[in-house]
Write a protein that holds these residues in place. Structure first.
Motif, short mmCIF file in Angstrom:
data_model
loop_
_atom_site.label_atom_id
_atom_site.label_comp_id
_atom_site.label_asym_id
_atom_site.label_seq_id
_atom_site.Cartn_x
_atom_site.Cartn_y
_atom_site.Cartn_z
N VAL A 1 -2.58 -1.21 -4.63
CA VAL A 1 -1.75 -1.52 -3.47
C VAL A 1 -0.30 -1.16 -3.78
N ARG A 2 0.37 -0.50 -2.83
CA ARG A 2 1.76 -0.10 -3.03
C ARG A 2 2.65 -1.32 -3.20
N THR A 3 3.52 -1.28 -4.18
CA THR A 3 4.40 -2.41 -4.42
C THR A 3 5.49 -2.49 -3.35
N GLY A 4 6.07 -3.68 -3.17
CA GLY A 4 7.12 -3.88 -2.18
C GLY A 4 6.62 -3.91 -0.76
N THR A 5 5.35 -4.17 -0.56
CA THR A 5 4.75 -4.20 0.78
C THR A 5 4.16 -5.58 1.04
N PRO A 6 3.95 -5.94 2.31
CA PRO A 6 4.32 -5.17 3.51
C PRO A 6 5.82 -5.10 3.71
N PRO A 7 6.32 -4.03 4.35
CA PRO A 7 7.75 -3.92 4.59
C PRO A 7 8.24 -5.02 5.54
N PRO A 8 9.53 -5.32 5.53
CA PRO A 8 10.04 -6.44 6.36
C PRO A 8 9.70 -6.32 7.83
N TRP A 9 9.77 -5.10 8.39
CA TRP A 9 9.47 -4.98 9.83
C TRP A 9 8.02 -5.32 10.13
N LEU A 10 7.10 -4.95 9.22
CA LEU A 10 5.70 -5.26 9.44
C LEU A 10 5.45 -6.75 9.24
N HIS A 11 6.09 -7.32 8.24
CA HIS A 11 5.97 -8.76 8.01
C HIS A 11 6.41 -9.53 9.25
N GLY B 1 -24.92 16.44 12.38
CA GLY B 1 -25.29 15.12 11.88
C GLY B 1 -24.25 14.09 12.27
N ASP B 2 -24.31 12.93 11.62
CA ASP B 2 -23.34 11.86 11.83
C ASP B 2 -22.32 11.90 10.69
N VAL B 3 -21.07 12.14 11.01
CA VAL B 3 -20.00 12.10 10.02
C VAL B 3 -19.18 10.84 10.27
N VAL B 4 -19.08 10.00 9.25
CA VAL B 4 -18.37 8.72 9.34
C VAL B 4 -17.18 8.79 8.39
N VAL B 5 -16.00 8.51 8.90
CA VAL B 5 -14.78 8.47 8.09
C VAL B 5 -14.27 7.04 8.07
N LEU B 6 -14.05 6.52 6.86
CA LEU B 6 -13.55 5.16 6.69
C LEU B 6 -12.09 5.19 6.30
N ARG B 7 -11.32 4.28 6.90
CA ARG B 7 -9.90 4.16 6.59
C ARG B 7 -9.56 2.70 6.29
N SER B 8 -8.50 2.52 5.51
CA SER B 8 -8.01 1.19 5.15
C SER B 8 -6.51 1.16 5.33
N LEU B 9 -5.98 0.01 5.79
CA LEU B 9 -4.54 -0.20 5.85
C LEU B 9 -4.04 -1.00 4.65
N THR B 10 -4.94 -1.29 3.73
CA THR B 10 -4.62 -2.14 2.59
C THR B 10 -3.62 -1.51 1.64
N LYS B 11 -3.82 -0.26 1.31
CA LYS B 11 -3.15 0.35 0.16
C LYS B 11 -1.67 0.62 0.43
N THR B 12 -1.40 1.37 1.52
CA THR B 12 -0.04 1.77 1.81
C THR B 12 0.80 0.61 2.33
N ARG C 1 -7.98 3.17 -15.63
CA ARG C 1 -7.30 3.61 -14.41
C ARG C 1 -5.93 2.96 -14.36
N LEU C 2 -4.89 3.77 -14.11
CA LEU C 2 -3.51 3.31 -14.12
C LEU C 2 -2.91 3.52 -12.73
N ALA C 3 -2.35 2.49 -12.15
CA ALA C 3 -1.66 2.63 -10.87
C ALA C 3 -0.32 3.32 -11.06
N VAL C 4 0.06 4.13 -10.09
CA VAL C 4 1.36 4.78 -10.10
C VAL C 4 2.42 3.77 -9.67
N ARG C 5 3.45 3.63 -10.48
CA ARG C 5 4.55 2.73 -10.16
C ARG C 5 5.88 3.50 -10.24
N ASP C 6 6.98 2.81 -9.97
CA ASP C 6 8.29 3.44 -10.03
C ASP C 6 8.60 3.88 -11.46
N PRO C 7 9.50 4.83 -11.65
CA PRO C 7 9.76 5.36 -13.00
C PRO C 7 10.17 4.30 -14.02
#
Length: 511
Positions: A194-204, A359-370, A491-497
């Motif tokens: 999950v991206r750090t610093g989220t959810p942003p203030p406007w979304l909160h 055929g049936d093509v199913v695409v899954l999306r999540s709002l969790t990460k960003t 597995r390592l999450a990408v964080r700020d430098p």
């Protein structure tokens, strides 16, 4: 053409995709719901197509009786992975009350079975599937108790792990998730994506404003329309779910695949959901030597349900959209997990807006990460309208809360999409910084070209390094719970430098 049940009637025939049913299945891997017994012996089984459970159990009983043992000595049943779709095999594992696993032919060929037949060796690469499967699952240094026991249509062999060694090479823990790594207070989190610093203030603030509407039942009309407009699809091709994970459960409960295939290493929830619903699962294992990319022809032609991640968790590999589109077939349901696609600037390889594949093509999306909404549980899937209707019928009433619906609506708006794209570009720069630092770590290797908010690394002795990193205050994700990986993967999450630099210093010390 395959059938699926019509409401109020018997199974009918649907236009394409795996068969569907709204009825949940049962466990077929033999794992009991009661606490697991201590691991004992591995029972390897070789069998012909259509061999009934009774025949397999006769071979097993004969092998056990030769050593004065009974069925309680068995901890695991192992065989060739292409046999995992045999109903008799699953029935035998259920009768024994133990898990069932399968190994590719190459693994069995390397196991060094001492007995068997030249005919089997020519077909599979090992002279005895039973002996090789038992040895492969019992781990390095395992020993056969005796040569295989054969009946008319089955062979059985028993292997014991070495004294003091790993007891049994059982299946990875499909229920392990990265949040388990950070439950101790005070750890710097590189385990959860999950991206750090989220959810942003406007979304909160937007979510907080919905609390005044909690007395009313949720209405998903506006959110569904917003998601549909975001992807250029009709609203009846959108299903809002309590996180993308719910979508996997719905697909497993509604579809009746004859040969469900999951491309690994990847997020383990799809396979866990399929197994929970009673479906045998065939694994396509991608290799580090190929950069964890999906080679042509890797997915069996007769697979009528295929699940693949893009970008894939945990490998961070972004597959070309054209390569995934080539997997679509009449009579097949292709499920593409795009939970991390919004970390790719421009979402260039997404199939979310593609509607003309067979055929049936199913695409899954999540709002969790960003957007940092793991606790809110909001995601959605995109699929042909008839399949969406079948899946919606399997949901409970009001499956998505009012705040979650508000999130789906506002995060599909143009301003939010522009912010998400800027975040993806920032993540790409931070990932490049992490990769440059990892290149200085002795013995560490990154396979392929990472393309999302995490990086998979191979590091000999990674399990011990992970423990030392925890002592230094850093949590990273273990890799051995993903099929196809082992204890030397992290597995390592990408964080700020700044966070990355401090972590890299701790990693060098941990070595």
């Amino acid at each position: 053409m395959v059938g699926f049940p019509r409401p109020g009637g018997s199974p009918g025939t649907g236009p394409h995709g795996a068969q569907r049913t709204g009825r949940a299945g049962h466990h077929v891997d033999g794992a009991p719901r009661t606490p697991a017994r201590a691991p004992r012996l591995v029972l390897g089984l070789g069998l012909r197509r259509g061999t009934p459970a009774a025949e397999l159990l006769r071979a097993a009983d004969a092998a056990l009786a030769a050593h004065g043992l009974d069925r309680t000595a068995v901890a695991l049943v192992a065989t060739l992975d292409s046999k995992l779709f045999e109903p008799g095999l699953h029935a035998a594992a259920r009768e024994l009350g133990v898990p069932l696993t399968g190994h590719p032919a190459a693994v069995l060929a390397a196991a060094g079975a001492p007995g068997g037949s030249a005919r089997v060796a020519a077909a599979v690469g090992t002279p005895s599937v039973a002996e090789a499967a038992a040895l492969a699952s019992a781990g390095p240094g395992a020993r056969l108790l005796a040569p295989r026991t054969a009946t008319a249509a089955a062979t059985a062999a028993l292997a014991a792990p070495p004294p003091g060694g790993q007891q049994v090479n059982q299946q990875p823990d499909l229920r392990h998730h990265g949040d388990a790594e950070v439950r101790s207070a005070g750890l710097v989190d590189l385990a959860v994506n999950v991206r750090t610093g989220t959810p942003p203030p406007w979304l909160h603030a937007h979510l907080a404003a919905t609390l005044a509407d909690l007395a009313a039942y949720p209405d998903g009309t506006a959110a569904r329309a917003a998601v549909a407009a975001r992807h250029g699809r009709p609203a009846d091709e959108v299903l809002l779910t309590a996180g993308a994970a719910e979508a996997f459960v719905l697909l497993a409960r509604v579809l009746r695949p004859r040969r469900a295939t999951v491309v690994h290493p990847q997020f383990t929830e799809p396979e866990a959901a399929l197994r929970d619903a009673g479906h045998p699962v065939h694994r396509v294992l991608l290799t580090p030597e190929q950069g964890f990319r999906l080679p042509p022809g890797a997915v069996p032609e007769d697979a009528d349900l295929v699940v693949v991640g893009n970008p894939t968790n945990p490998t961070s590999i972004l597959h070309p959209a054209a390569a995934l589109a080539d997997l679509a077939r009449p009579g097949r349901t292709l499920v593409v997990d795009e939970a991390f696609i919004d970390t790719d600037p421009g979402e260039s390889q997404s199939l979310a807006a593609v509607r003309d594949l067979p055929g049936d093509v199913v695409v899954l999306r999540s709002l969790t990460k960003t957007w940092g909404l793991a606790g809110l549980r909001i995601g959605y899937l995109l699929a042909p309208a008839p399949l969406v209707a079948d899946l919606a019928a399997a949901q409970p009433l009001w499956p998505v809360s009012t705040p979650a619906l508000a999130a789906a609506e506002v995060c599909s708006a143009p301003a939010a999409l522009a912010e998400a794209d800027r975040a993806a570009r920032t993540t790409a720069a931070h990932r490049a910084h992490l990769l440059a630092g990892l290149a200085t770590v002795p013995g560490l290797r990154v396979h392929g070209a990472p393309a999302t908010s995490f990086v998979l690394v191979h590091l000999p002795g990674a399990a011990a390094v992970r423990a030392r990193l925890r002592e230094a205050g850093y949590a990273v994700r273990r890799g051995d719970t993903f099929p196809g990986l082992g204890p030397d993967w992290l597995r390592l999450a990408v964080r700020d430098p700044a966070t990355t630099d401090a972590f890299l210093a701790a990693l060098h010390k941990a070595l």
